[in-house]
Design a protein around this motif. Structure first.
Motif, PDB file in Angstrom:
ATOM      1  N   HIS A  63       0.835  -1.202   0.000  1.00 56.57           N
ATOM      2  CA  HIS A  63       0.000   0.000   0.000  1.00 56.57           C
ATOM      3  C   HIS A  63       0.870   1.253   0.000  1.00 56.57           C
ATOM      4  O   HIS A  63       1.983   1.231   0.543  1.00 56.57           O
ATOM      5  CB  HIS A  63      -0.895   0.011   1.248  1.00 56.57           C
ATOM      6  CG  HIS A  63      -1.931  -1.060   1.254  1.00 56.57           C
ATOM      7  ND1 HIS A  63      -1.806  -2.198   2.009  1.00 56.57           N
ATOM      8  CD2 HIS A  63      -3.106  -1.178   0.586  1.00 56.57           C
ATOM      9  CE1 HIS A  63      -2.871  -2.974   1.803  1.00 56.57           C
ATOM     10  NE2 HIS A  63      -3.663  -2.374   0.947  1.00 56.57           N
ATOM     11  N   PRO A  64       0.360   2.329  -0.560  1.00 57.30           N
ATOM     12  CA  PRO A  64       1.156   3.559  -0.640  1.00 57.30           C
ATOM     13  C   PRO A  64       1.665   4.080   0.714  1.00 57.30           C
ATOM     14  O   PRO A  64       2.726   4.701   0.763  1.00 57.30           O
ATOM     15  CB  PRO A  64       0.193   4.556  -1.287  1.00 57.30           C
ATOM     16  CG  PRO A  64      -0.684   3.701  -2.149  1.00 57.30           C
ATOM     17  CD  PRO A  64      -0.886   2.429  -1.354  1.00 57.30           C
ATOM     18  N   PHE A  65       0.959   3.830   1.799  1.00 54.88           N
ATOM     19  CA  PHE A  65       1.435   4.358   3.095  1.00 54.88           C
ATOM     20  C   PHE A  65       2.782   3.765   3.487  1.00 54.88           C
ATOM     21  O   PHE A  65       3.478   4.286   4.353  1.00 54.88           O
ATOM     22  CB  PHE A  65       0.396   4.137   4.210  1.00 54.88           C
ATOM     23  CG  PHE A  65       0.449   2.769   4.863  1.00 54.88           C
ATOM     24  CD1 PHE A  65       1.284   2.542   5.952  1.00 54.88           C
ATOM     25  CD2 PHE A  65      -0.317   1.719   4.378  1.00 54.88           C
ATOM     26  CE1 PHE A  65       1.338   1.281   6.552  1.00 54.88           C
ATOM     27  CE2 PHE A  65      -0.270   0.473   4.957  1.00 54.88           C
ATOM     28  CZ  PHE A  65       0.564   0.237   6.041  1.00 54.88           C
ATOM     29  N   GLN A  66       3.142   2.643   2.825  1.00 56.07           N
ATOM     30  CA  GLN A  66       4.422   2.001   3.147  1.00 56.07           C
ATOM     31  C   GLN A  66       5.602   2.649   2.424  1.00 56.07           C
ATOM     32  O   GLN A  66       6.738   2.217   2.582  1.00 56.07           O
ATOM     33  CB  GLN A  66       4.346   0.514   2.788  1.00 56.07           C
ATOM     34  CG  GLN A  66       3.365  -0.229   3.675  1.00 56.07           C
ATOM     35  CD  GLN A  66       3.012  -1.599   3.136  1.00 56.07           C
ATOM     36  OE1 GLN A  66       2.555  -1.740   2.000  1.00 56.07           O
ATOM     37  NE2 GLN A  66       3.226  -2.624   3.946  1.00 56.07           N
ATOM     38  N   GLY A  67       5.346   3.681   1.626  1.00 58.61           N
ATOM     39  CA  GLY A  67       6.422   4.351   0.889  1.00 58.61           C
ATOM     40  C   GLY A  67       7.211   5.322   1.764  1.00 58.61           C
ATOM     41  O   GLY A  67       7.002   5.412   2.970  1.00 58.61           O
ATOM     42  N   ASP A  68       8.106   6.039   1.113  1.00 57.25           N
ATOM     43  CA  ASP A  68       8.984   7.000   1.798  1.00 57.25           C
ATOM     44  C   ASP A  68       8.227   8.317   1.969  1.00 57.25           C
ATOM     45  O   ASP A  68       8.143   9.118   1.040  1.00 57.25           O
ATOM     46  CB  ASP A  68      10.246   7.186   0.942  1.00 57.25           C
ATOM     47  CG  ASP A  68      11.181   8.231   1.522  1.00 57.25           C
ATOM     48  OD1 ASP A  68      10.932   8.708   2.647  1.00 57.25           O
ATOM     49  OD2 ASP A  68      12.160   8.561   0.847  1.00 57.25           O
ATOM     50  N   ASP A  88      -1.581  16.207  -5.196  1.00 56.88           N
ATOM     51  CA  ASP A  88      -1.919  15.811  -6.570  1.00 56.88           C
ATOM     52  C   ASP A  88      -2.654  14.484  -6.578  1.00 56.88           C
ATOM     53  O   ASP A  88      -3.619  14.297  -7.334  1.00 56.88           O
ATOM     54  CB  ASP A  88      -0.650  15.698  -7.425  1.00 56.88           C
ATOM     55  CG  ASP A  88      -0.144  17.071  -7.855  1.00 56.88           C
ATOM     56  OD1 ASP A  88      -0.966  18.013  -7.871  1.00 56.88           O
ATOM     57  OD2 ASP A  88       1.053  17.197  -8.142  1.00 56.88           O
ATOM     58  N   VAL A  89      -2.200  13.544  -5.761  1.00 64.48           N
ATOM     59  CA  VAL A  89      -2.887  12.257  -5.678  1.00 64.48           C
ATOM     60  C   VAL A  89      -4.338  12.480  -5.237  1.00 64.48           C
ATOM     61  O   VAL A  89      -5.276  11.909  -5.813  1.00 64.48           O
ATOM     62  CB  VAL A  89      -2.163  11.302  -4.705  1.00 64.48           C
ATOM     63  CG1 VAL A  89      -3.005  10.064  -4.443  1.00 64.48           C
ATOM     64  CG2 VAL A  89      -0.795  10.906  -5.255  1.00 64.48           C
ATOM     65  N   LEU A  90      -4.527  13.333  -4.243  1.00 62.90           N
ATOM     66  CA  LEU A  90      -5.888  13.603  -3.765  1.00 62.90           C
ATOM     67  C   LEU A  90      -6.767  14.184  -4.861  1.00 62.90           C
ATOM     68  O   LEU A  90      -7.937  13.819  -5.001  1.00 62.90           O
ATOM     69  CB  LEU A  90      -5.830  14.589  -2.591  1.00 62.90           C
ATOM     70  CG  LEU A  90      -5.778  13.977  -1.206  1.00 62.90           C
ATOM     71  CD1 LEU A  90      -5.467  15.049  -0.172  1.00 62.90           C
ATOM     72  CD2 LEU A  90      -7.116  13.311  -0.868  1.00 62.90           C
ATOM     73  N   ARG A  91      -6.209  15.103  -5.656  1.00 59.96           N
ATOM     74  CA  ARG A  91      -7.000  15.711  -6.742  1.00 59.96           C
ATOM     75  C   ARG A  91      -7.394  14.649  -7.758  1.00 59.96           C
ATOM     76  O   ARG A  91      -8.503  14.654  -8.269  1.00 59.96           O
ATOM     77  CB  ARG A  91      -6.181  16.806  -7.423  1.00 59.96           C
ATOM     78  CG  ARG A  91      -5.970  18.031  -6.542  1.00 59.96           C
ATOM     79  CD  ARG A  91      -5.213  19.142  -7.279  1.00 59.96           C
ATOM     80  NE  ARG A  91      -4.843  20.192  -6.345  1.00 59.96           N
ATOM     81  CZ  ARG A  91      -3.620  20.366  -5.842  1.00 59.96           C
ATOM     82  NH1 ARG A  91      -2.631  19.576  -6.223  1.00 59.96           N
ATOM     83  NH2 ARG A  91      -3.384  21.328  -4.972  1.00 59.96           N
ATOM     84  N   PRO A 137      -1.528   1.662  -8.045  1.00 59.37           N
ATOM     85  CA  PRO A 137      -2.908   1.731  -8.538  1.00 59.37           C
ATOM     86  C   PRO A 137      -3.810   2.559  -7.626  1.00 59.37           C
ATOM     87  O   PRO A 137      -3.609   2.615  -6.404  1.00 59.37           O
ATOM     88  CB  PRO A 137      -3.350   0.267  -8.574  1.00 59.37           C
ATOM     89  CG  PRO A 137      -2.346  -0.497  -7.786  1.00 59.37           C
ATOM     90  CD  PRO A 137      -1.104   0.308  -7.677  1.00 59.37           C
ATOM     91  N   ARG A 138      -4.730   3.182  -8.279  1.00 58.76           N
ATOM     92  CA  ARG A 138      -5.709   4.008  -7.569  1.00 58.76           C
ATOM     93  C   ARG A 138      -6.417   3.241  -6.445  1.00 58.76           C
ATOM     94  O   ARG A 138      -6.624   3.762  -5.345  1.00 58.76           O
ATOM     95  CB  ARG A 138      -6.708   4.436  -8.648  1.00 58.76           C
ATOM     96  CG  ARG A 138      -7.800   5.317  -8.233  1.00 58.76           C
ATOM     97  CD  ARG A 138      -8.811   5.408  -9.408  1.00 58.76           C
ATOM     98  NE  ARG A 138      -9.893   6.257  -9.024  1.00 58.76           N
ATOM     99  CZ  ARG A 138      -9.949   7.562  -9.283  1.00 58.76           C
ATOM    100  NH1 ARG A 138      -9.009   8.122  -9.998  1.00 58.76           N
ATOM    101  NH2 ARG A 138     -10.944   8.280  -8.848  1.00 58.76           N
ATOM    102  N   ASN A 159      -5.107   0.895   3.437  1.00 63.19           N
ATOM    103  CA  ASN A 159      -4.187   2.002   3.184  1.00 63.19           C
ATOM    104  C   ASN A 159      -4.603   3.239   3.978  1.00 63.19           C
ATOM    105  O   ASN A 159      -3.767   3.950   4.534  1.00 63.19           O
ATOM    106  CB  ASN A 159      -4.143   2.325   1.687  1.00 63.19           C
ATOM    107  CG  ASN A 159      -3.100   3.386   1.396  1.00 63.19           C
ATOM    108  OD1 ASN A 159      -1.926   3.194   1.731  1.00 63.19           O
ATOM    109  ND2 ASN A 159      -3.513   4.498   0.824  1.00 63.19           N
ATOM    110  N   VAL A 160      -5.909   3.469   4.027  1.00 67.09           N
ATOM    111  CA  VAL A 160      -6.394   4.617   4.800  1.00 67.09           C
ATOM    112  C   VAL A 160      -6.018   4.417   6.278  1.00 67.09           C
ATOM    113  O   VAL A 160      -5.530   5.341   6.943  1.00 67.09           O
ATOM    114  CB  VAL A 160      -7.911   4.780   4.620  1.00 67.09           C
ATOM    115  CG1 VAL A 160      -8.424   5.955   5.442  1.00 67.09           C
ATOM    116  CG2 VAL A 160      -8.253   4.976   3.137  1.00 67.09           C
TER     117      VAL A 160
END
Ligand SMILES: [Zn+2]
Ligand SMILES: [Zn+2]
Length: 320
Positions: free
Chosen positions: A99-104, A114-117, A131-132, A140-141
């Motif tokens: 999941h994206p939260f595991q990134g840097d 930008d991701v939020l938009r 992926p979206r 992830n949330v």
């Protein structure tokens, strides 16, 4: 609020959240209101369809929240809301590998608006590498909610990947901007801000010493190259005293390394290394996401290397 107006409101706020991320403490009253609104929306509906949006709003608030006191109302509200989201969503079924939260986080925070938009508007092209649906995944949330918790109360969500504490990021950004010749608006007096590097080194010991020696070294390089007035002489004296004390604390005996890689020659890169080594969480992030130009953690922390760096800085300051 109906779902529709709530969604419109969340979209509207992305620009404000991104400004809060960038300007950190320019408008604390406005930012406090933004945080309280995110927390209220989340607390009311932690499983709701917009939980991802309000949670990322809190992630974008972390630089600001690090300038607040733990007992401030908005800090407590943000923590409680994040905890409610984590409890509600962390065990949701999911088939993603990651999941994206595991990134840097340090590298990603600037792109998060930008991701939020893009998440809010199907019509926009999707540009993130992940992926979206992995961004929208309840797990992830919950992960981003735990990032918020861990930042506000270190140790409360220790399974999230390490990131530089936001207080240190604040100092790093302020000093970097000075060194790049464009001090941030929050810098009223450059010499005053630089002198914190000397006082922090003067007060530090043990595991934080290496990082603080490198931060002070970067500042000493900058002062050597750029400053030539009376305020600079006072700063030189403070730095020299702090290096002397540090050298006295370091066990400078033989070490197992054949050689030590240099600090990066670039002042802001040396500063970056130092700020990361100045805390346990920063060191963990440094090790997990190594920069090619930064020395490996074990040799960077070697007392013989740290002592040699401090002695070199002291010599340069005294001969300057
Ligand atoms: Zn998932
Ligand atoms: Zn060594």
């Amino acid at each position: 609020m109906t779902d529709r107006s709530s969604a419109e409101r969340a979209d509207e706020l992305v620009d404000a959240w991104d400004e809060m991320r960038e300007y950190v403490d320019h408008e604390p009253r406005t930012y406090e209101g933004l945080v309280v609104e995110c927390a209220r929306e989340l607390a009311a509906d932690p499983r709701g369809p917009l939980a991802y949006s309000w949670t990322l709003g809190l992630v974008l608030a972390l630089p600001y929240l690090a300038t607040r006191k733990p007992e401030d109302g908005d800090v407590g509200a943000a923590f409680d809301a994040a905890q409610a989201v984590d409890r509600a969503l962390r065990d949701a079924p999911c088939t993603h590998q990651g999941h994206p939260f595991q990134g840097d986080l340090e590298g990603e925070l600037g792109n998060m608006a930008d991701v939020l938009r893009e998440l809010a508007d199907d019509g926009r092209p999707w540009t993130d590498l992940r992926p979206r649906d992995a961004w929208l995944c309840p797990r992830n949330v919950a992960g981003h909610a735990r990032v918020v918790m861990e930042s506000l109360r270190p140790g409360s969500a220790g399974d999230v990947p390490p990131f530089l504490p936001f207080e240190d990021r604040y100092e790093l950004e302020g000093l970097t901007a000075i060194m790049e010749g464009h001090p941030l608006a929050r810098t009223f007096d450059v010499a005053w801000d630089l002198s914190f590097a000397a006082s922090a080194l003067q007060e530090t010991a043990d595991d934080e010493l290496a990082g603080r020696v490198f931060v002070a070294t970067a500042v000493a390089w900058y002062v050597e190259a750029e400053a030539d007035d009376a305020a600079a002489q006072e700063l030189v004296d403070e730095l020299a005293d702090a290096f002397e004390r540090a050298i006295g604390l370091l066990d400078d005996g033989p070490c197992p390394h054949g050689a030590h890689p240099d600090l990066p020659g670039d002042t802001t890169e040396a500063l970056w290394v130092g700020m990361h080594l100045a805390s346990a969480r920063g060191r963990a992030a440094y090790e997990k996401w190594p920069e090619p130009w930064a020395p490996p953690l074990d040799t960077a922390l070697c007392p013989a290397f740290v002592a040699a760096t401090a002695r070199d800085s002291l010599t340069r300051l005294r001969n300057g």
